[in-house]
Scaffold this active site. Structure first.
Site, PDB file in Angstrom:
ATOM      1  CB  VAL A 102      -0.962   0.003   1.203  1.00  0.00           C
ATOM      2  CG1 VAL A 102      -0.216  -0.031   2.519  1.00  0.00           C
ATOM      3  CG2 VAL A 102      -1.890   1.218   1.166  1.00  0.00           C
ATOM      4  CB  THR A 103       2.006   3.523  -2.266  1.00  0.00           C
ATOM      5  OG1 THR A 103       2.945   2.460  -2.298  1.00  0.00           O
ATOM      6  CG2 THR A 103       2.761   4.825  -2.424  1.00  0.00           C
ATOM      7  CB  ALA A 129       6.790   4.879  -2.658  1.00  0.00           C
ATOM      8  CB  ILE A 130      10.337   2.305  -6.367  1.00  0.00           C
ATOM      9  CG1 ILE A 130      11.377   3.394  -6.056  1.00  0.00           C
ATOM     10  CG2 ILE A 130      10.459   1.812  -7.809  1.00  0.00           C
ATOM     11  CD1 ILE A 130      11.405   4.535  -7.023  1.00  0.00           C
ATOM     12  CG  PHE A 178       9.305   8.236  -9.157  1.00  0.00           C
ATOM     13  CD1 PHE A 178       9.293   9.481  -8.534  1.00  0.00           C
ATOM     14  CD2 PHE A 178       9.478   8.198 -10.540  1.00  0.00           C
ATOM     15  CE1 PHE A 178       9.432  10.658  -9.270  1.00  0.00           C
ATOM     16  CE2 PHE A 178       9.627   9.363 -11.277  1.00  0.00           C
ATOM     17  CZ  PHE A 178       9.607  10.590 -10.642  1.00  0.00           C
ATOM     18  CB  ALA A 179       5.083   8.460  -4.911  1.00  0.00           C
ATOM     19  CB  CYS A 233       6.030   0.076   1.080  1.00  0.00           C
ATOM     20  SG  CYS A 233       5.928   1.391  -0.149  1.00  0.00           S
TER      21      CYS A 233
END
Length: 361
Positions: free
Chosen positions: A80-81, A149-150, A163-164, A180
């Site tokens: 989860v992101t 995050a990737i 990505f974020a 994540c």
């Protein structure tokens, strides 16, 4: 040399982002588009990767609703992101050449592009092998914290998702989840690391340069976005509020919508909204800026035609008389739930929500 067309889109509703990935993917496979890097911002949303565990969303449905956070399942890797304002989301939509067809290399190259950008702001970051993403601190460090995050998806060597990078992100929203699925480490942002707000536009430019360098590509400029407006016409307020929906003629799609139109040359968005209101309803009155701009793909054209839409409201008296323009064949005044159910696009729904909220304020 390969080229990457970089689009800087501002706010994109998450559903519209998924559609952009799909359309650019089709265009790239058919040779109608170069590789594309989309740089954008999503409204608050939780995305679930293929390996996501639902228990890693720690907030209740009621809490998520209070915070205006939605949930979407995706085909990317990972758990989860969170995406939200102040965070740059990057979607590299690349058709990898034979020389780069290595999944691990691709992920490393995405990480390296983000790390190069962070270094320009004096932030040293790197990977932690057992966890995805870009991190500050080393494995085993109790203060290790993720700054980007990737989560990628690769199909027939076409890449999507990406990505974020937390720039000026609202960090409190990460408490809604176990980011994540990693409980042993925290999250951070460029703003937190530098103790000051960071110019998002400058970070986007740096990311564009880094990706072109890492992926041995030249940067190409996109065509200008079409400029459009949406206007939610509302009468009454509270539970009695009613929204004007107009139906497009069959040859123009046949669906219900609020008023929309293009911004003409030398027009401001507010002037275009007032003009469209009069042309399509016969009503002449002021329009109110909703401070809502978002980008999306217009129709199913390949390669996609992109628009930036600016939302407005027009609040009219109960006895306002509507005279339809040539683009529509019917109109109805409906309550807010009905309007939100009928409207086919997320951006039009958001325009209505903001218009009704402003009327009730």
């Amino acid at each position: 040399m390969n080229t990457i067309t970089v689009y800087r889109l501002g706010r994109v509703e998450y559903e519209d982002g998924l559609e952009l990935m799909r359309l650019f993917g089709e265009a790239r496979r058919q040779g109608l588009s170069s590789d594309v890097l989309l740089l954008l911002e999503h409204p608050p949303v939780l995305t679930l990767g293929r390996g996501a565990k639902r228990e890693n969303i720690t907030a209740s449905d009621e809490r998520l609703a209070q915070e205006g956070v939605e949930i979407f399942e995706t085909n990317r890797g990972g758990d989860v992101t969170y995406h939200g304002p102040g965070q740059i989301v990057g979607y590299p939509l690349f058709l990898l050449p034979e020389s780069r067809r290595d999944v691990r290399r691709y992920v490393r190259d995405v990480e390296r592009s983000v790390m190069q950008t962070l270094s320009e702001w004096g932030i040293t970051a790197g990977p932690i092998p057992k966890w995805p993403g870009v991190w500050i601190g080393e494995e085993g460090d109790p203060d290790a914290r993720k700054i980007a995050a990737i989560g990628v998806h690769i199909s027939r060597w076409f890449t999507s998702h990406g990505f974020a990078l937390n720039v000026n992100t609202r960090m409190e929203h990460f408490r809604l989840i176990v980011p994540c699925g990693i409980r042993e480490a925290g999250v951070t942002s460029m703003q937190r690391e530098r103790s000051q707000a960071i110019p998002v536009a400058d970070v986007e430019e740096s990311l564009a340069r880094s990706f072109c360098t890492v992926f041995d590509s030249e940067r190409a400029q996109p065509a200008p976005l079409m400029r459009t407006v949406s206007i939610a016409v509302v009468r009454g307020h509270g539970p009695e509020a009613r929204v004007l929906l107009v139906r497009r003629r069959p040859e123009r799609g046949g669906f219900w919508q609020v008023l929309t139109g293009r911004v003409e040359d030398a027009e401001s968005p507010a002037q275009a909204a007032a003009r469209e209101l009069e042309e399509e309803t016969g009503l002449r009155m002021p329009v109110e800026d909703l401070a809502y701009r978002h980008a999306f793909a217009v129709g199913q054209t390949l390669p996609p035609v992109l628009a930036e839409e600016h939302g407005f409201a027009a609040h009219v008296p109960p006895d306002a008389q509507v005279r339809l323009g040539p683009e529509h064949d019917a109109f109805e005044w409906v309550d807010v739930p009905t309007a939100l159910e009928r409207l086919p696009f997320r951006g039009l729904k958001e325009t209505v929500r903001r218009a009704v909220a402003k009327r009730s304020a």
